[in-house]
Design a protein around this motif. Structure first.
Motif, PDB file in Angstrom:
ATOM      1  N   LYS A 156       0.795  -1.225   0.000  1.00 20.50           N
ATOM      2  CA  LYS A 156       0.000   0.000   0.000  1.00 20.50           C
ATOM      3  C   LYS A 156       0.831   1.280   0.000  1.00 20.50           C
ATOM      4  CE  LYS A 156      -2.804  -0.676   3.513  1.00 20.50           C
ATOM      5  NZ  LYS A 156      -3.969  -0.557   4.433  1.00 20.50           N
ATOM      6  N   LYS A 157       1.801   1.372   0.873  1.00 17.30           N
ATOM      7  CA  LYS A 157       2.536   2.625   1.021  1.00 17.30           C
ATOM      8  C   LYS A 157       3.221   3.020  -0.277  1.00 17.30           C
ATOM      9  CE  LYS A 157       6.096   4.913   3.808  1.00 17.30           C
ATOM     10  NZ  LYS A 157       7.058   4.763   4.936  1.00 17.30           N
ATOM     11  N   VAL A 160       0.512   3.805  -3.109  1.00 18.41           N
ATOM     12  CA  VAL A 160      -0.123   5.119  -2.962  1.00 18.41           C
ATOM     13  C   VAL A 160       0.859   6.225  -3.337  1.00 18.41           C
ATOM     14  CG1 VAL A 160      -1.041   6.756  -1.273  1.00 18.41           C
ATOM     15  CG2 VAL A 160      -1.838   4.384  -1.276  1.00 18.41           C
ATOM     16  N   GLN A 161       2.101   6.095  -2.907  1.00 17.23           N
ATOM     17  CA  GLN A 161       3.114   7.092  -3.264  1.00 17.23           C
ATOM     18  C   GLN A 161       3.245   7.206  -4.780  1.00 17.23           C
ATOM     19  OE1 GLN A 161       7.042   6.506  -1.541  1.00 17.23           O
ATOM     20  NE2 GLN A 161       8.008   7.720  -3.153  1.00 17.23           N
ATOM     21  N   GLN A 164       0.061   8.935  -6.307  1.00 12.55           N
ATOM     22  CA  GLN A 164       0.008  10.363  -5.990  1.00 12.55           C
ATOM     23  C   GLN A 164       1.063  11.140  -6.774  1.00 12.55           C
ATOM     24  OE1 GLN A 164       0.345  10.323  -1.684  1.00 12.55           O
ATOM     25  NE2 GLN A 164      -1.871  10.314  -1.430  1.00 12.55           N
ATOM     26  N   ALA A 199      -6.582   1.463  -1.964  1.00 16.37           N
ATOM     27  CA  ALA A 199      -5.502   1.953  -1.102  1.00 16.37           C
ATOM     28  C   ALA A 199      -5.418   3.475  -1.170  1.00 16.37           C
ATOM     29  CB  ALA A 199      -4.173   1.327  -1.517  1.00 16.37           C
ATOM     30  N   GLU A 202      -8.367   4.815   0.805  1.00 21.14           N
ATOM     31  CA  GLU A 202      -8.111   4.633   2.235  1.00 21.14           C
ATOM     32  C   GLU A 202      -7.139   5.698   2.744  1.00 21.14           C
ATOM     33  OE1 GLU A 202      -6.783   0.986   5.239  1.00 21.14           O
ATOM     34  OE2 GLU A 202      -6.191   0.942   3.131  1.00 21.14           O
ATOM     35  N   SER A 203      -6.095   5.976   1.973  1.00 22.12           N
ATOM     36  CA  SER A 203      -5.117   6.990   2.389  1.00 22.12           C
ATOM     37  C   SER A 203      -5.745   8.379   2.402  1.00 22.12           C
ATOM     38  CB  SER A 203      -3.904   6.975   1.451  1.00 22.12           C
ATOM     39  OG  SER A 203      -4.224   7.522   0.183  1.00 22.12           O
ATOM     40  N   GLN A 204      -6.651   8.622   1.460  1.00 18.19           N
ATOM     41  CA  GLN A 204      -7.326   9.918   1.383  1.00 18.19           C
ATOM     42  C   GLN A 204      -8.221  10.134   2.594  1.00 18.19           C
ATOM     43  OE1 GLN A 204      -6.614  12.021  -0.986  1.00 18.19           O
ATOM     44  NE2 GLN A 204      -8.335  13.334  -1.496  1.00 18.19           N
ATOM     45  N   GLU A 206      -7.503   9.250   5.516  1.00 14.92           N
ATOM     46  CA  GLU A 206      -6.629   9.568   6.646  1.00 14.92           C
ATOM     47  C   GLU A 206      -6.011  10.953   6.511  1.00 14.92           C
ATOM     48  OE1 GLU A 206      -3.870   6.390   6.333  1.00 14.92           O
ATOM     49  OE2 GLU A 206      -5.281   4.844   7.004  1.00 14.92           O
ATOM     50  N   SER A 207      -5.686  11.343   5.280  1.00 11.69           N
ATOM     51  CA  SER A 207      -5.039  12.631   5.053  1.00 11.69           C
ATOM     52  C   SER A 207      -5.331  13.097   3.634  1.00 11.69           C
ATOM     53  CB  SER A 207      -3.522  12.507   5.261  1.00 11.69           C
ATOM     54  OG  SER A 207      -2.873  13.719   4.965  1.00 11.69           O
ATOM     55  N   ASN A 209      -5.093  14.832   0.131  1.00 11.34           N
ATOM     56  CA  ASN A 209      -3.977  15.241  -0.709  1.00 11.34           C
ATOM     57  C   ASN A 209      -4.248  16.641  -1.243  1.00 11.34           C
ATOM     58  OD1 ASN A 209      -2.460  15.462  -3.410  1.00 11.34           O
ATOM     59  ND2 ASN A 209      -1.554  13.647  -2.477  1.00 11.34           N
TER      60      ASN A 209
END
Length: 391
Positions: A156-157, A160-161, A164, A199, A202-204, A206-207, A209
């Motif tokens: 995931k990490k 997502v990087q 983005q 993913a 899910e990241s969005q 949390e924080s 962009n």
């Protein structure tokens, strides 16, 4: 750095002539490079899709011709500088600032037929998805310009990087091309790409962009819980896509387990996976050399330990990269074939029910597809995704 720069300048133009001639225009900066790949007029695009029977239902979504550009950019992953890539499709005479940019995330492949290599089936999938939209088609780490790196498979990490940053550099490329665009994004993904799309959502949650505004997410047959997916496969007698197993264990071995993948598989597959984790074998070698017989493939002791122990030490890393239910103000569409033999339908259904508990009902939609397997659900799923995004 000098070697990398030479490679940029030597990018070759593919011979997939059905899409028209390349203008061979290039833009290179210290951060990213942009190369015109193809120019396709409306009639040629329609005829190309019509030539591939499974894609003919997509014809109604093809509205215009387009220009395609290869994008590559520098990034830092785990303290190492990487050169990643993908493709951007720009509709002809595009002049929209209120239409969402679309990102299409492709499924698992065992070759280099990726977006940045134009003669890829992924483009046939993505052309109708364009639907008179700018479309971003990212490669994943380990593909395209980073083909010598071990792919970070369903992690995931890193995923997502990559997504983005592709959007960030994609916007820079559009500015360089003087193409107007909206910073609102829709994301559609199939299989591995479905995992990537979720993913990102899910990241969005949390924080947020600051570069783009994510508006809709569609996952088609995307693995949700990696442990459940592995259990589903490992309990079979045979599995047609068994290279998935050498791929995921080899990839996690490289990024999480210091290349320690001994004892997971029987020989010669144990050595094959070690070589892959160490960067000494390719995805094609995994595909060509991995048996479909699960009992012949897997070390029986490992199989017993892994299936019999929900706290097996490897499971925590698979769990950390699984999609967990999240709160979201982004509409999410889950599409899954009931007869999917690759990714368990039941896991997606359970995830949908859990997602509904945490969100407004209208924010989450589930389309179960009767009598369709993994690949079949992908073909129909793309159409459903386009209809969902158009409504």
């Amino acid at each position: 750095m000098k070697t990398r720069t030479i490679l940029i300048l030597l990018w070759s133009i593919s011979l997939f002539h059905s899409f028209g001639q390349s203008k061979e225009a290039k833009y290179i900066s210290k951060k990213f490079a942009l190369e015109h790949q193809y120019e396709g007029d409306f009639t040629t695009v329609k005829n190309t899709i019509a030539g591939y029977e499974p894609y003919r239902p997509y014809l109604k979504y093809v509205l215009v011709g387009f220009d395609a550009y290869k994008l590559a950019y520098w990034t830092d992953i785990g303290g190492e500088e990487k050169w990643l890539s993908g493709s951007i499709l720009v509709p002809k005479e595009y002049n929209e600032t209120n239409k969402n940019v679309l990102m299409f995330c492709h499924g698992t492949i065992f070759n280099q037929d990726v977006p940045s290599n134009w003669n890829s089936p992924i483009h046939i999938e993505a052309l109708p998805a364009m639907g008179n939209r700018i479309t971003f088609l990212p490669d994943y780490l380990g593909y395209g310009t980073s083909s010598e790196d071990v792919p970070a498979y369903m992690q995931k990490k890193i995923t997502v990087q990559q997504l983005q940053e592709f959007v960030e550099y994609g916007f820079m490329a559009l500015e360089k091309l003087e193409v107007p665009f909206s910073k609102q994004m829709d994301v559609v993904g199939f299989s591995q790409g479905g995992h990537a799309a979720l993913a990102l959502a899910e990241s969005q949650s949390e924080s947020k962009n600051s570069i783009y505004d994510l508006k809709n997410v569609v996952s088609i047959g995307g693995p949700i819980d990696i442990n459940e997916n592995l259990d589903y496969i490992l309990k079979k007698q045979t599995f047609a896509s068994a290279a998935y197993l050498t791929y995921i264990f080899g990839s996690y071995g490289h990024y999480y387990w210091e290349n320690n993948v001994s004892g997971i598989f029987n020989e010669p597959y144990d050595q094959l996976t070690k070589d892959f984790a160490n960067g000494n074998s390719t995805l094609k070698m995994l595909k060509d050399s991995t048996t479909v017989d699960i009992r012949a493939l897997m070390n029986p002791k490992f199989l017993e330990d892994f299936l019999g122990n929900k706290n097996h030490w490897m499971r925590k890393d698979f769990a950390s990269n699984s999609i967990t239910p999240f709160e979201t103000d982004i509409p999410v569409l889950l599409i899954h074939g009931i007869k999917d033999e690759d990714v368990p339908f039941a896991t997606t259904k359970k995830f949908f029910n859990e997602l509904k508990k945490q969100n407004e009902v209208e924010k989450v939609t589930f389309y179960p597809l009767d009598n369709l397997n993994h690949i079949e659900s992908g073909f129909l799923g793309i159409q459903l995704a386009l209809d969902f995004l158009t409504d």
